[in-house]
Design a protein around this motif. Structure first.
Motif, PDB file in Angstrom:
ATOM      1  N   ALA A 279      28.166-129.170  59.250  1.00 32.42           N
ATOM      2  CA  ALA A 279      27.003-128.838  58.430  1.00 32.42           C
ATOM      3  C   ALA A 279      27.145-127.402  57.964  1.00 32.42           C
ATOM      4  CB  ALA A 279      25.706-129.019  59.224  1.00 32.42           C
ATOM      5  N   LEU A 280      26.689-127.128  56.736  1.00 33.63           N
ATOM      6  CA  LEU A 280      26.668-125.770  56.201  1.00 33.63           C
ATOM      7  C   LEU A 280      25.268-125.189  56.382  1.00 33.63           C
ATOM      8  CD1 LEU A 280      28.731-126.155  52.896  1.00 33.63           C
ATOM      9  CD2 LEU A 280      29.507-125.389  55.143  1.00 33.63           C
ATOM     10  N   LEU A 281      25.201-123.941  56.878  1.00 36.94           N
ATOM     11  CA  LEU A 281      23.934-123.273  57.148  1.00 36.94           C
ATOM     12  C   LEU A 281      23.821-122.024  56.291  1.00 36.94           C
ATOM     13  CD1 LEU A 281      24.031-123.390  61.074  1.00 36.94           C
ATOM     14  CD2 LEU A 281      23.354-125.212  59.492  1.00 36.94           C
ATOM     15  N   ASP A 282      22.576-121.639  55.994  1.00 33.79           N
ATOM     16  CA  ASP A 282      22.366-120.422  55.222  1.00 33.79           C
ATOM     17  C   ASP A 282      22.341-119.202  56.149  1.00 33.79           C
ATOM     18  OD1 ASP A 282      19.889-120.421  56.477  1.00 33.79           O
ATOM     19  OD2 ASP A 282      18.776-121.045  54.699  1.00 33.79           O
ATOM     20  N   ARG A 283      21.954-118.075  55.628  1.00 34.33           N
ATOM     21  CA  ARG A 283      22.003-116.836  56.401  1.00 34.33           C
ATOM     22  C   ARG A 283      21.069-116.870  57.609  1.00 34.33           C
ATOM     23  NH1 ARG A 283      23.905-111.773  55.020  1.00 34.33           N
ATOM     24  NH2 ARG A 283      23.080-110.042  56.252  1.00 34.33           N
ATOM     25  N   GLN A 284      19.968-117.607  57.514  1.00 31.58           N
ATOM     26  CA  GLN A 284      19.032-117.743  58.629  1.00 31.58           C
ATOM     27  C   GLN A 284      19.390-118.914  59.538  1.00 31.58           C
ATOM     28  OE1 GLN A 284      17.838-117.144  55.347  1.00 31.58           O
ATOM     29  NE2 GLN A 284      17.790-114.989  55.983  1.00 31.58           N
ATOM     30  N   ARG A 285      20.559-119.513  59.336  1.00 27.55           N
ATOM     31  CA  ARG A 285      21.066-120.654  60.103  1.00 27.55           C
ATOM     32  C   ARG A 285      20.218-121.896  59.902  1.00 27.55           C
ATOM     33  NH1 ARG A 285      23.996-118.484  65.599  1.00 27.55           N
ATOM     34  NH2 ARG A 285      24.350-116.350  64.938  1.00 27.55           N
ATOM     35  N   ASP A 286      19.588-122.027  58.736  1.00 28.01           N
ATOM     36  CA  ASP A 286      18.909-123.259  58.369  1.00 28.01           C
ATOM     37  C   ASP A 286      19.895-124.173  57.655  1.00 28.01           C
ATOM     38  OD1 ASP A 286      16.439-122.430  59.365  1.00 28.01           O
ATOM     39  OD2 ASP A 286      15.930-121.387  57.487  1.00 28.01           O
ATOM     40  N   ASN A 287      19.785-125.473  57.938  1.00 26.90           N
ATOM     41  CA  ASN A 287      20.706-126.452  57.382  1.00 26.90           C
ATOM     42  C   ASN A 287      20.477-126.598  55.878  1.00 26.90           C
ATOM     43  OD1 ASN A 287      22.434-128.599  56.908  1.00 26.90           O
ATOM     44  ND2 ASN A 287      21.757-129.759  58.686  1.00 26.90           N
ATOM     45  N   LEU A 288      21.561-126.542  55.105  1.00 28.64           N
ATOM     46  CA  LEU A 288      21.478-126.730  53.662  1.00 28.64           C
ATOM     47  C   LEU A 288      21.400-128.201  53.269  1.00 28.64           C
ATOM     48  CD1 LEU A 288      24.078-124.055  52.509  1.00 28.64           C
ATOM     49  CD2 LEU A 288      21.584-123.888  52.444  1.00 28.64           C
TER      50      LEU A 288
END
Length: 323
Positions: A279-288
């Motif tokens: 899974a790819l996550l954003d800077r806040q480690r939320d799932n994209l």
């Protein structure tokens, strides 16, 4: 002041429980292993989207015991771990013709330091608390303490079932930061080590072994692993806002353990990685929430050389002269 050997046995058992439960990725073969070095490899697979293929994934891991600090009836137990992981992926070439190796192949490193406090509070009860920090980086980007470091805090209680050691239940709470899905997770672990059987059931591991004499163990091991790795995605995904790659694995394998002498064991396991998702996550480690990053089951193999000292009680019986 002479320490009760029963307390020493329980403390050593709970040290192993703490390290196994909260090492997250660094998994020994059993909770009794103190020092180990292991190498594992997973087969390549095609992602569900069909547009990329994962290379074989290799991993080298090491755990080294550090000297404990004894303060009366309180034990402070430091831990040190290191892991390096190789990840690579093949993407379609520009224009859609053929398949070529991209520029996101990485070698990630993880360094882990922890401190566990263990204190007997009743004849069969132990209180356990601690904190563990891990850094994960590929050393190709500038190191950021906030983005490359994660923390685990835990509070547990362990209860020995019965008068003889070897059967215990451990339960408590784990707090994670940065928060991924849940900030606090309840955990429980049951361990049984009596006679020819070794049973360890909990998260993130499962171990079922049967001893054949004193030199061979046969059984099944399983484990859950999840970690977020910060990497550069600009060459292949510049507009997604991705900063982390999260890997989730569930593995199960038959295993054979062989005693080589001097408390050294050689363990080998060959099985399957049943869950194999990215899974790819954003800077806040939320799932994209990008679809198609899962993959099917792949073969998995692991070899581990570990040091498993016997408990003090067993050593005392071994050194006692025959009548």
């Amino acid at each position: 002041m002479r320490r009760d050997p029963r307390h020493v046995v329980r403390v050593r058992r709970c040290l192993a429980v703490a390290l196994v439960l909260f090492g997250i990725q660094a998994l020994a073969q059993t909770q009794a292993d103190r020092l180990y070095v292991g190498y594992s490899i997973s087969g390549g697979s095609t992602l569900d989207s069909g547009r990329a293929r994962l290379d074989e994934r290799r991993q080298l891991e090491l755990r080294v015991p550090l000297p404990p600090v004894v303060l009366g009836r309180t034990y402070l137990l430091p831990s040190l771990g290191y892991e390096t992981k190789w990840l690579g992926m093949q993407l379609p070439l520009a224009g859609g013709e053929g398949v070529g190796r991209d520029e996101v192949g990485r070698r990630f490193h993880r360094i882990q330091l922890g401190l566990t406090l263990i204190r007997p509070v009743a004849p069969r009860w132990l209180f356990i608390a601690g904190v563990m920090g891990s850094t994960r980086t590929d050393f190709q980007t500038s190191f950021s303490f906030g983005m490359d470091t994660s923390w685990v805090g835990y509070v547990m209680a362990s209860h020995q079932l019965g008068d003889e050691p070897g059967f215990a239940v451990t339960f408590g709470l784990v707090a994670l930061w940065p928060v991924d899905s849940l900030p606090v997770i309840p955990i429980a672990n049951v361990s049984y080590r009596r006679g020819p059987y070794i049973l360890e059931v909990g998260l993130p591991r499962l171990t079922l072994l049967r001893k054949l004499g004193d030199t061979v163990e046969l059984g099944v091991v399983g484990g859950f692993e999840q970690q977020a790795l910060r990497a550069r995605f600009d060459p292949v995904a510049p507009n997604l806002g991705a900063h982390y790659l999260r890997e989730t694995l569930v593995r199960v394998a038959p295993t054979v353990n062989v005693h080589l002498g001097r408390d050294v064991w050689l363990s080998s396991a060959v099985g399957l990685t049943l869950v194999n998702n990215l899974a790819l996550l954003d800077r806040q480690r939320d799932n994209l929430d990008i679809q198609g990053l899962g993959a099917g089951p792949v073969p998995y193999a692991r070899v581990l050389l570990g040091w498993r000292p016997p408990p003090p009680r067993a050593r005392a019986r071994a050194s006692r002269p025959a009548p």
